[in-house]
Write a protein that holds these residues in place. Structure first.
Motif, PDB file in Angstrom:
ATOM      1  N   ALA A  64       0.840  -1.193   0.000  1.00 26.01           N
ATOM      2  CA  ALA A  64       0.000   0.000   0.000  1.00 26.01           C
ATOM      3  C   ALA A  64       0.880   1.251   0.000  1.00 26.01           C
ATOM      4  O   ALA A  64       0.837   2.049   0.931  1.00 26.01           O
ATOM      5  CB  ALA A  64      -0.937  -0.009   1.203  1.00 26.01           C
ATOM      6  N   PRO A  65       1.727   1.430  -1.033  1.00 31.36           N
ATOM      7  CA  PRO A  65       2.664   2.561  -1.037  1.00 31.36           C
ATOM      8  C   PRO A  65       1.973   3.918  -1.056  1.00 31.36           C
ATOM      9  O   PRO A  65       2.519   4.897  -0.560  1.00 31.36           O
ATOM     10  CB  PRO A  65       3.483   2.334  -2.314  1.00 31.36           C
ATOM     11  CG  PRO A  65       2.606   1.490  -3.193  1.00 31.36           C
ATOM     12  CD  PRO A  65       1.850   0.607  -2.249  1.00 31.36           C
ATOM     13  N   GLY A  66       0.756   3.984  -1.618  1.00 36.61           N
ATOM     14  CA  GLY A  66       0.031   5.252  -1.630  1.00 36.61           C
ATOM     15  C   GLY A  66      -0.309   5.720  -0.232  1.00 36.61           C
ATOM     16  O   GLY A  66      -0.118   6.896   0.111  1.00 36.61           O
ATOM     17  N   LYS A  67      -0.797   4.808   0.589  1.00 38.05           N
ATOM     18  CA  LYS A  67      -1.093   5.148   1.982  1.00 38.05           C
ATOM     19  C   LYS A  67       0.191   5.454   2.749  1.00 38.05           C
ATOM     20  O   LYS A  67       0.209   6.317   3.631  1.00 38.05           O
ATOM     21  CB  LYS A  67      -1.873   4.017   2.654  1.00 38.05           C
ATOM     22  CG  LYS A  67      -3.328   3.893   2.199  1.00 38.05           C
ATOM     23  CD  LYS A  67      -4.055   2.858   3.017  1.00 38.05           C
ATOM     24  CE  LYS A  67      -5.543   2.842   2.678  1.00 38.05           C
ATOM     25  NZ  LYS A  67      -5.798   2.513   1.267  1.00 38.05           N
ATOM     26  N   ALA A  68       1.260   4.761   2.409  1.00 37.83           N
ATOM     27  CA  ALA A  68       2.533   5.031   3.069  1.00 37.83           C
ATOM     28  C   ALA A  68       2.974   6.469   2.830  1.00 37.83           C
ATOM     29  O   ALA A  68       3.498   7.130   3.731  1.00 37.83           O
ATOM     30  CB  ALA A  68       3.600   4.059   2.572  1.00 37.83           C
ATOM     31  N   GLN A  69       2.745   6.970   1.629  1.00 33.32           N
ATOM     32  CA  GLN A  69       3.098   8.351   1.326  1.00 33.32           C
ATOM     33  C   GLN A  69       2.298   9.323   2.180  1.00 33.32           C
ATOM     34  O   GLN A  69       2.831  10.330   2.660  1.00 33.32           O
ATOM     35  CB  GLN A  69       2.842   8.639  -0.159  1.00 33.32           C
ATOM     36  CG  GLN A  69       3.157  10.060  -0.593  1.00 33.32           C
ATOM     37  CD  GLN A  69       4.619  10.423  -0.396  1.00 33.32           C
ATOM     38  OE1 GLN A  69       5.503   9.606  -0.629  1.00 33.32           O
ATOM     39  NE2 GLN A  69       4.875  11.646   0.053  1.00 33.32           N
ATOM     40  N   GLU A  70       1.026   9.018   2.417  1.00 33.40           N
ATOM     41  CA  GLU A  70       0.196   9.872   3.282  1.00 33.40           C
ATOM     42  C   GLU A  70       0.779   9.921   4.694  1.00 33.40           C
ATOM     43  O   GLU A  70       0.831  10.986   5.317  1.00 33.40           O
ATOM     44  CB  GLU A  70      -1.234   9.318   3.347  1.00 33.40           C
ATOM     45  CG  GLU A  70      -1.996   9.347   2.031  1.00 33.40           C
ATOM     46  CD  GLU A  70      -3.350   8.661   2.168  1.00 33.40           C
ATOM     47  OE1 GLU A  70      -3.718   8.311   3.315  1.00 33.40           O
ATOM     48  OE2 GLU A  70      -4.016   8.464   1.142  1.00 33.40           O
ATOM     49  N   VAL A  71       1.192   8.779   5.187  1.00 31.75           N
ATOM     50  CA  VAL A  71       1.743   8.717   6.540  1.00 31.75           C
ATOM     51  C   VAL A  71       3.069   9.475   6.608  1.00 31.75           C
ATOM     52  O   VAL A  71       3.345  10.177   7.589  1.00 31.75           O
ATOM     53  CB  VAL A  71       1.926   7.249   6.982  1.00 31.75           C
ATOM     54  CG1 VAL A  71       2.520   7.186   8.387  1.00 31.75           C
ATOM     55  CG2 VAL A  71       0.590   6.513   6.942  1.00 31.75           C
ATOM     56  N   GLU A  72       3.874   9.367   5.562  1.00 30.63           N
ATOM     57  CA  GLU A  72       5.143  10.098   5.528  1.00 30.63           C
ATOM     58  C   GLU A  72       4.911  11.609   5.595  1.00 30.63           C
ATOM     59  O   GLU A  72       5.681  12.344   6.225  1.00 30.63           O
ATOM     60  CB  GLU A  72       5.918   9.725   4.272  1.00 30.63           C
ATOM     61  CG  GLU A  72       6.489   8.313   4.315  1.00 30.63           C
ATOM     62  CD  GLU A  72       7.011   7.856   2.966  1.00 30.63           C
ATOM     63  OE1 GLU A  72       6.899   8.636   1.997  1.00 30.63           O
ATOM     64  OE2 GLU A  72       7.530   6.731   2.881  1.00 30.63           O
ATOM     65  N   GLU A  73       3.843  12.065   4.966  1.00 27.39           N
ATOM     66  CA  GLU A  73       3.516  13.496   5.020  1.00 27.39           C
ATOM     67  C   GLU A  73       3.150  13.903   6.441  1.00 27.39           C
ATOM     68  O   GLU A  73       3.536  14.983   6.911  1.00 27.39           O
ATOM     69  CB  GLU A  73       2.370  13.798   4.057  1.00 27.39           C
ATOM     70  CG  GLU A  73       2.767  13.652   2.588  1.00 27.39           C
ATOM     71  CD  GLU A  73       1.576  13.758   1.644  1.00 27.39           C
ATOM     72  OE1 GLU A  73       0.437  13.993   2.149  1.00 27.39           O
ATOM     73  OE2 GLU A  73       1.758  13.604   0.419  1.00 27.39           O
ATOM     74  N   ARG A  74       2.413  13.035   7.148  1.00 29.21           N
ATOM     75  CA  ARG A  74       2.081  13.336   8.544  1.00 29.21           C
ATOM     76  C   ARG A  74       3.337  13.298   9.414  1.00 29.21           C
ATOM     77  O   ARG A  74       3.482  14.114  10.339  1.00 29.21           O
ATOM     78  CB  ARG A  74       1.037  12.339   9.066  1.00 29.21           C
ATOM     79  CG  ARG A  74       0.694  12.522  10.549  1.00 29.21           C
ATOM     80  CD  ARG A  74       0.236  13.932  10.861  1.00 29.21           C
ATOM     81  NE  ARG A  74       0.231  14.236  12.278  1.00 29.21           N
ATOM     82  CZ  ARG A  74       0.335  15.454  12.789  1.00 29.21           C
ATOM     83  NH1 ARG A  74       0.475  16.509  11.990  1.00 29.21           N
ATOM     84  NH2 ARG A  74       0.325  15.647  14.089  1.00 29.21           N
ATOM     85  N   MET A  75       4.241  12.404   9.104  1.00 30.39           N
ATOM     86  CA  MET A  75       5.503  12.343   9.845  1.00 30.39           C
ATOM     87  C   MET A  75       6.263  13.657   9.720  1.00 30.39           C
ATOM     88  O   MET A  75       6.801  14.172  10.701  1.00 30.39           O
ATOM     89  CB  MET A  75       6.371  11.188   9.328  1.00 30.39           C
ATOM     90  CG  MET A  75       5.908   9.815   9.723  1.00 30.39           C
ATOM     91  SD  MET A  75       6.922   8.504   8.970  1.00 30.39           S
ATOM     92  CE  MET A  75       8.477   8.750   9.822  1.00 30.39           C
ATOM     93  N   GLN A  76       6.304  14.184   8.510  1.00 34.25           N
ATOM     94  CA  GLN A  76       7.017  15.441   8.309  1.00 34.25           C
ATOM     95  C   GLN A  76       6.353  16.573   9.072  1.00 34.25           C
ATOM     96  O   GLN A  76       7.027  17.399   9.705  1.00 34.25           O
ATOM     97  CB  GLN A  76       7.074  15.783   6.818  1.00 34.25           C
ATOM     98  CG  GLN A  76       7.894  17.022   6.507  1.00 34.25           C
ATOM     99  CD  GLN A  76       9.323  16.929   7.014  1.00 34.25           C
ATOM    100  OE1 GLN A  76      10.038  15.974   6.714  1.00 34.25           O
ATOM    101  NE2 GLN A  76       9.748  17.903   7.808  1.00 34.25           N
ATOM    102  N   ALA A  77       5.024  16.621   9.037  1.00 32.25           N
ATOM    103  CA  ALA A  77       4.300  17.658   9.779  1.00 32.25           C
ATOM    104  C   ALA A  77       4.548  17.519  11.276  1.00 32.25           C
ATOM    105  O   ALA A  77       4.725  18.519  11.984  1.00 32.25           O
ATOM    106  CB  ALA A  77       2.806  17.562   9.480  1.00 32.25           C
ATOM    107  N   LEU A  78       4.585  16.271  11.761  1.00 33.75           N
ATOM    108  CA  LEU A  78       4.824  16.034  13.183  1.00 33.75           C
ATOM    109  C   LEU A  78       6.228  16.488  13.574  1.00 33.75           C
ATOM    110  O   LEU A  78       6.412  17.101  14.639  1.00 33.75           O
ATOM    111  CB  LEU A  78       4.625  14.554  13.503  1.00 33.75           C
ATOM    112  CG  LEU A  78       4.744  14.136  14.973  1.00 33.75           C
ATOM    113  CD1 LEU A  78       3.709  14.859  15.823  1.00 33.75           C
ATOM    114  CD2 LEU A  78       4.580  12.620  15.106  1.00 33.75           C
ATOM    115  N   LYS A  79       7.195  16.215  12.715  1.00 37.95           N
ATOM    116  CA  LYS A  79       8.565  16.664  12.996  1.00 37.95           C
ATOM    117  C   LYS A  79       8.631  18.180  13.090  1.00 37.95           C
ATOM    118  O   LYS A  79       9.355  18.730  13.925  1.00 37.95           O
ATOM    119  CB  LYS A  79       9.519  16.147  11.922  1.00 37.95           C
ATOM    120  CG  LYS A  79       9.878  14.688  12.080  1.00 37.95           C
ATOM    121  CD  LYS A  79      10.939  14.256  11.090  1.00 37.95           C
ATOM    122  CE  LYS A  79      10.379  14.067   9.699  1.00 37.95           C
ATOM    123  NZ  LYS A  79      11.375  13.504   8.767  1.00 37.95           N
TER     124      LYS A  79
END
Length: 330
Positions: free
Chosen positions: A286-301
């Protein structure tokens, strides 16, 4: 009979003489951050940035060694391998044991040992340094000799008391464990033979009572590690998968949840949780969903105070960025 000890001093000198295999710039920046903010004057990793009084864990060293393998950083790996050999490995016992932390302990942690051993085996081939494999073989033999109950590998061994644990934490049954240790069939069976009707997994298996134990509140790092471990072992977790996708789509992922209500038990998010979720999604195709989570990771950082970022969160963020699907679910 006392076994001949192998040291890494000559290995480190050789690696320094040969030179550095350069990693990409983003990994160079990560190594620079670790060296400037997460290490003491000797190069040992402490838990919190710019706080050399915080804990020194074999977990941190092992995770960092995995990252250095991923980014092919030969010199930095040699330095960490030498520090582990000098400071974390016991020198006053017949067998070599890896302490789970530097401070006041006579026990190891299975998952940390296995991670370090696997990193050493990988590096032996990657960096053409056979001494790493020699050390890994020594440590593997010690685990096989001391850390099994009824044919099942267990959480720790206390060499002062000559006493092994009577349980195995399910998140410890990693692909690395089954790769580097002998006779892991019974241990892996505990991971794959779960009742899959509930959303959350048990915490551990008791080798004495031969039963799984659940806690009322679950840690999402543990849960995601177990789900990942099961995928690598060829076992799906449909109830957990359905829940975590829905939870992500409707909300965010938090650090802990109530087992019965499935509600968040805390209000905080964690980089390590999202990093493991990214890995889980990639393994779940599910690489598409993984990209969404990576975006949240960046915002969290961007929202976080970097002074409070535990090394576990920091390095898992980096590991997720370099994650490769070395083992695919069947």
């Amino acid at each position: 009979m006392t076994k001949k000890r192998i040291t890494l001093w000559t290995v480190l000198l050789f690696v320094t003489a040969v030179g550095l295999i350069y990693a990409p710039k983003d990994s160079e920046k990560a190594v620079d951050t670790v060296e400037k903010h997460y290490t003491n004057d000797y190069g040992m990793i402490h838990a919190y940035p710019d706080d050399p009084a915080s804990s020194y864990l074999s977990e941190s060293a092992g995770l960092y060694m995995q990252y250095l393998n991923q980014t092919k950083n030969k010199k930095a790996f040699a330095e960490q391998a030498d520090l582990v050999s000098q400071y974390f490995v016991t020198q006053d016992t017949e067998q070599q044991h890896i302490k789970w932390r530097l401070e006041n302990t006579t026990a190891n942690a299975l998952i940390d040992d296995v991670r370090i051993i696997d990193a050493m085996v990988t590096a032996a081939s990657l960096f053409e340094t056979p001494a790493y494999k020699d050390l890994a073989d020594q440590w593997t033999g010690v685990l096989a000799d001391t850390q099994q109950q009824n044919g099942i590998y267990v959480d720790y061994y206390d060499w002062k008391r000559d006493n092994a644990a009577s349980r195995i934490t399910l998140s410890y049954i990693t692909p690395e464990l089954t790769s580097v240790l002998p006779d892991t069939r019974k241990t892996e069976h505990i991971l794959t033979n779960l009742d899959r009707s509930g959303v959350f997994f048990p915490k551990y298996y008791d080798t004495g009572t031969k039963s799984y134990h659940r806690q009322d509140e679950v840690n999402m790092i543990d849960q995601l590690l177990i789900a990942l471990n099961r995928l690598h072992a060829g076992a799906s977790s449909p109830a957990f998968h359905k829940w975590i996708i829905q939870e992500w789509q409707q909300n965010r992922l938090y650090g802990r949840y109530d087992r019965d209500t499935l509600d968040p038990a805390v209000e905080y998010e964690a980089l390590a949780v999202y990093a493991l979720f990214v890995m889980y999604l990639q393994e779940s195709n599910a690489p598409g969903k993984a990209q969404e989570v990576e975006e949240r990771m960046q915002a969290l950082k961007d929202e976080m105070n970097p002074d409070n970022l535990h090394f576990f969160d920091y390095i898992y963020d980096k590991l997720a960025g370099h994650y490769e699907k070395e083992r695919k679910p069947q």
